[in-house]
Design an enzyme around this catalytic site. Structure first.
Site, PDB file in Angstrom:
ATOM      1  CE  LYS A   9      -4.765 -64.925 -13.688  1.00  0.00           C
ATOM      2  NZ  LYS A   9      -5.332 -66.227 -14.056  1.00  0.00           N
ATOM      3  CG  ASP A 136      -8.805 -66.444 -12.372  1.00  0.00           C
ATOM      4  OD1 ASP A 136      -8.562 -67.130 -11.360  1.00  0.00           O
ATOM      5  OD2 ASP A 136      -8.296 -66.666 -13.487  1.00  0.00           O
TER       6      ASP A 136
HETATM    7  O1  C5P Z   1     -13.835 -69.055 -13.731  1.00  0.00           O
HETATM    8  P1  C5P Z   1     -13.724 -69.192 -15.193  1.00  0.00           P
HETATM    9  O2  C5P Z   1     -15.006 -68.913 -15.897  1.00  0.00           O
HETATM   10  O3  C5P Z   1     -12.566 -68.492 -15.787  1.00  0.00           O
HETATM   11  O4  C5P Z   1     -13.420 -70.749 -15.428  1.00  0.00           O
HETATM   12  C1  C5P Z   1     -13.556 -71.323 -16.705  1.00  0.00           C
HETATM   13  C2  C5P Z   1     -13.644 -72.839 -16.559  1.00  0.00           C
HETATM   14  O5  C5P Z   1     -12.408 -73.377 -16.055  1.00  0.00           O
HETATM   15  C3  C5P Z   1     -14.697 -73.360 -15.603  1.00  0.00           C
HETATM   16  O6  C5P Z   1     -15.942 -73.481 -16.224  1.00  0.00           O
HETATM   17  C4  C5P Z   1     -14.127 -74.716 -15.210  1.00  0.00           C
HETATM   18  O7  C5P Z   1     -14.358 -75.666 -16.236  1.00  0.00           O
HETATM   19  C5  C5P Z   1     -12.639 -74.470 -15.171  1.00  0.00           C
HETATM   20  N1  C5P Z   1     -12.160 -74.112 -13.826  1.00  0.00           N
HETATM   21  C6  C5P Z   1     -11.967 -75.101 -12.886  1.00  0.00           C
HETATM   22  N2  C5P Z   1     -11.523 -74.772 -11.634  1.00  0.00           N
HETATM   23  C7  C5P Z   1     -11.257 -73.491 -11.310  1.00  0.00           C
HETATM   24  C8  C5P Z   1     -11.437 -72.457 -12.261  1.00  0.00           C
HETATM   25  C9  C5P Z   1     -11.891 -72.801 -13.520  1.00  0.00           C
HETATM   26  O8  C5P Z   1     -12.204 -76.274 -13.155  1.00  0.00           O
HETATM   27  N3  C5P Z   1     -10.812 -73.199 -10.095  1.00  0.00           N
END
Ligand code: C5P
Length: 289
Positions: A9, A136
């Site tokens: 991605k 994601d």
């Molecule tokens: O979704 P994912 O587990 O990859 O996200 C990792 C971290 O990135 C989340 O725990 C958060 O701290 C941050 N994040 C965020 N806003 C998003 C996606 C991720 O703050 N839209």
């Protein structure tokens, strides 16, 4: 046996547009899925098991620490599936690198087990389940060029892309996404302007003009923490025929666009020769996932 591709991605843009009270960031991102990523296979079995191989499989958990296993266990329990699955993941994408490898694997697991276990779930239902496990994952379930908004759960229709080449380059440094987001210091509860969405980029000029007017808001904090990213961006800027370059996601992978896949491949050879330790991956931009 069922085979599912898990393409990388790539965030061509990534604007932070706000922050929810729970700390998650609202974003607006144009996302594409160039070919040649991880591959997952699914075979019927009594037990639920994950095995891994491939250039980036070292150290990858095969236990419940792996999203693939978490999602498989969730589907099996939620839908009262009595059989299991042998899942094999060929890990071709670098880990923790801003191109959603783990999310793409999770999305491929949703698609693959939906077929293997005959769950009959539509794509939108798979996206909803994916959102429970990572911001994601819904866009990786869809796996076609589109805009993502909210924290990643609001997806546009497929966006038409011109037939360009793209090159992904990673300097071999993994980046912790939460750390990069925390560097933004974006106030909770704030919502800013949301950029326009476009349904088609009919030619190269319109896409490049759009990209130049937008940002990846995570790039500056990432560069300040991981200096190798600046080296990669410098090399992509100096690469022959490169039309545009930027970092993807929270890094460290950066991308450059080229007039064709063939030209991206030539650029890849030159960069690989000069930087044999870097991961260098040429692909086509407008290939759906
Ligand atoms: O979704 P994912 O587990 O990859 O996200 C990792 C971290 O990135 C989340 O725990 C958060 O701290 C941050 N994040 C965020 N806003 C998003 C996606 C991720 O703050 N839209």
């Amino acid at each position: 046996m069922i085979i599912e591709q898990a393409p990388p991605k790539v965030n061509l843009t990534l604007d932070i547009t706000g922050r929810r009270e729970d700390g998650y960031h609202l974003l607006h991102s144009l996302v594409v899925f160039p070919g040649g990523g991880d591959e997952l296979s699914f075979e019927p079995s009594k037990k639920l098991e994950l095995t891994v191989s491939g250039p980036f499989s070292a150290g990858l958990p095969t236990s419940a620490d792996n999203l693939v296993v978490q999602i498989a266990a969730y589907l099996r329990s939620y839908f009262h599936v009595t059989s299991g699955a042998n899942i094999h993941l060929t890990k071709n994408l670098p880990v923790a690198s801003g191109i959603g490898g783990g999310s793409a694997d999770a999305a491929a697991t949703l698609r693959g087990l939906n077929k293997l276990w005959d769950l009959g779930l539509g794509r939108e239902r798979l996206q909803e389940i994916g959102a429970l496990f990572g911001a994601d994952i819904p866009v990786c379930v869809k796996s076609v060029p589109c805009f993502m908004e909210g924290v990643g759960e609001k997806l546009s229709d497929q966006v038409v892309m011109p037939g360009l080449g793209i090159l992904l380059v990673n300097p071999g440094v993994s980046v912790a996404t939460p750390l990069i987001f925390s560097k933004l210091n974006y106030p909770k509860g704030e919502v800013g302007d949301v950029p326009e969405k476009v349904s088609r980029f009919g030619d190269t000029g319109s896409l490049i003009a759009y990209l130049k007017a937008r940002f990846n808001d995570l790039q500056s904090p990432a560069v300040s923490l991981v200096s190798e990213i600046a080296n990669v961006l410098d090399v992509l800027e100096g690469s022959d025929s490169s039309l545009f370059h930027r970092m993807s996601g929270s890094g460290a992978t950066c991308f450059a666009l080229y007039p064709s896949y063939e030209i991206a491949t030539t650029a890849a050879s030159a960069i690989s020769s000069a930087h044999p330790d870097w991961w260098v991956h040429p692909a086509s931009l407008n290939r759906g996932g």
